[in-house]
Design a protein around this motif. Structure first.
Motif, short mmCIF file in Angstrom:
data_model
loop_
_atom_site.label_atom_id
_atom_site.label_comp_id
_atom_site.label_asym_id
_atom_site.label_seq_id
_atom_site.Cartn_x
_atom_site.Cartn_y
_atom_site.Cartn_z
N CYS A 144 -7.41 0.37 -2.42
CA CYS A 144 -7.31 1.57 -1.58
C CYS A 144 -6.72 2.74 -2.35
O CYS A 144 -7.18 3.89 -2.23
CB CYS A 144 -6.45 1.28 -0.35
SG CYS A 144 -7.24 0.25 0.89
N ALA B 202 -4.65 -3.49 -1.46
CA ALA B 202 -3.83 -2.28 -1.45
C ALA B 202 -4.10 -1.44 -2.71
O ALA B 202 -4.24 -0.21 -2.65
CB ALA B 202 -2.36 -2.64 -1.36
N LEU C 256 0.80 -1.22 0.00
CA LEU C 256 0.00 0.00 0.00
C LEU C 256 0.83 1.27 0.00
O LEU C 256 0.57 2.21 -0.75
CB LEU C 256 -0.92 -0.01 1.23
CG LEU C 256 -1.76 1.25 1.45
CD1 LEU C 256 -2.84 1.37 0.38
CD2 LEU C 256 -2.38 1.24 2.84
#
Length: 324
Positions: free
Chosen positions: A107, A104, A25
């Motif tokens: 997001c 990730a 991420l």
């Protein structure tokens, strides 16, 4: 991109997948706060500074993540649920790809959907009122007994612990339930009465059709059987008809509403998103908060809008959030 990760280290099997997610991420220039939940910390305390971040990542079992989502209701921040529990049914109901790197990416892309969260109230044997949020189901009767019996074996057996618990109690108690659904009264006999915001179980089997967490409604589910073996009938029906729209669900009666009150003929156990409440209860009340959370979704999720803009992540590092 600013990220807050709230992680319950006691959930599930103690996997390190959340750290793999964090490595995927965080890019150069990002900020990330990683907080492990300590004993005694409340969901409200954990998310008190949520608006300081672009994304709050909620990592734990179903009870942990739905409690945090309840605390985040109508807060101006996107939430991503990371599967760190035993069954991870809430994550399965959201429908995102569960691999750490895939979550990730979701997001960073930043596509979201507005989803409902529910709340349950009950009184203990001393008359003290309690409340908490739930995202899957709460229920009284046989389902709570199963959750309680499965607890000692969850770490070693995983999801199989629930089936083993069912076989240990072949003749569950039948109770009479009086159900008030938006003012309409229903009288039912059964071994359990659940209220669901999401009703998809393992194997993508929907206990009732069209139970979604973006419709502003709750589903009441009564299992009308006195034999634990008959619990398998709706499961086998679900294998043949995963959505429940073709052959239905034998032994199950359902209703819908926004405000639900369930009264039992006798004190019986209560569970909320898999967490068994101490003692027994004779009633509980539930309500729904419509469009309460801004949930991170990817193109795998059934909550991803078909007419949304093209994904911003397609072999590039383009992201939805401005760099600091």
């Amino acid at each position: 991109m600013r990220t807050l990760i709230i992680h319950n280290p006691k959930s599930g099997f103690g996997s390190d997948a959340i750290f793999e997610f964090e490595r995927s991420l965080v890019h150069q220039g990002d900020t990330c706060t990683f907080h492990e939940i300590a004993d005694g910390e409340t969901p409200e305390e954990l998310v008190r500074n949520a608006e300081d971040y672009d994304v709050c990542v909620l990592s734990g079992g179903d009870g942990t993540v739905t409690g945090l989502l309840h605390a985040l209701r109508y807060r101006d921040v996107a939430a991503c649920v990371f599967p760190s529990g035993t069954a991870n049914l809430f994550c399965a109901n959201v429908g995102n790809a569960m691999e750490p790197a895939a979550l990730a990416r979701a997001c960073r892309v930043g596509h979201t959907a507005l989803t409902d969260i529910a709340e349950v109230h009950w009184h203990d044997a001393e008359g003290t009122e309690h409340s908490r949020g739930f995202g899957l189901m709460c229920g009284m009767g046989f389902d709570a007994q199963l959750m309680s019996s499965a607890i000692p074996n969850k770490k070693s057996m995983g999801e199989i612990a629930y089936f083993a618990a069912a076989l240990e109690n072949p003749r569950p108690v039948v109770s009479h339930f009086t159900i008030f659904a938006d003012g309409v009264v229903h009288e039912c006999d059964g071994i359990t009465c659940m209220v669901a915001n999401n009703a998809m179980m393992q194997g993508d089997i929907e206990i009732v059709p069209d139970c979604r967490m973006d419709d502003g409604l709750l589903d009441v589910i009564v299992l009308e059987t006195s034999d634990a073996v008959h619990v398998l009938k709706p499961i086998f029906a679900g294998i043949l008809d995963r959505s429940g729209k073709s052959i239905g669900r034998p032994q199950i009666q359902t209703f819908t509403g926004k405000d639900i009150r369930v009264v039992s003929s006798e004190p019986i156990p209560l569970q909320v998103d898999g967490d068994v409440i101490e003692g027994t209860v004779t009633s509980y009340e539930t309500s729904i908060y419509p469009a309460a959370n801004r949930m991170i979704v990817d193109s795998m999720s059934r909550y991803h809008a078909e007419d949304s803009e093209a994904p911003r992540f397609s072999g590039t590092d383009e992201i939805a959030y401005p760099e600091a």
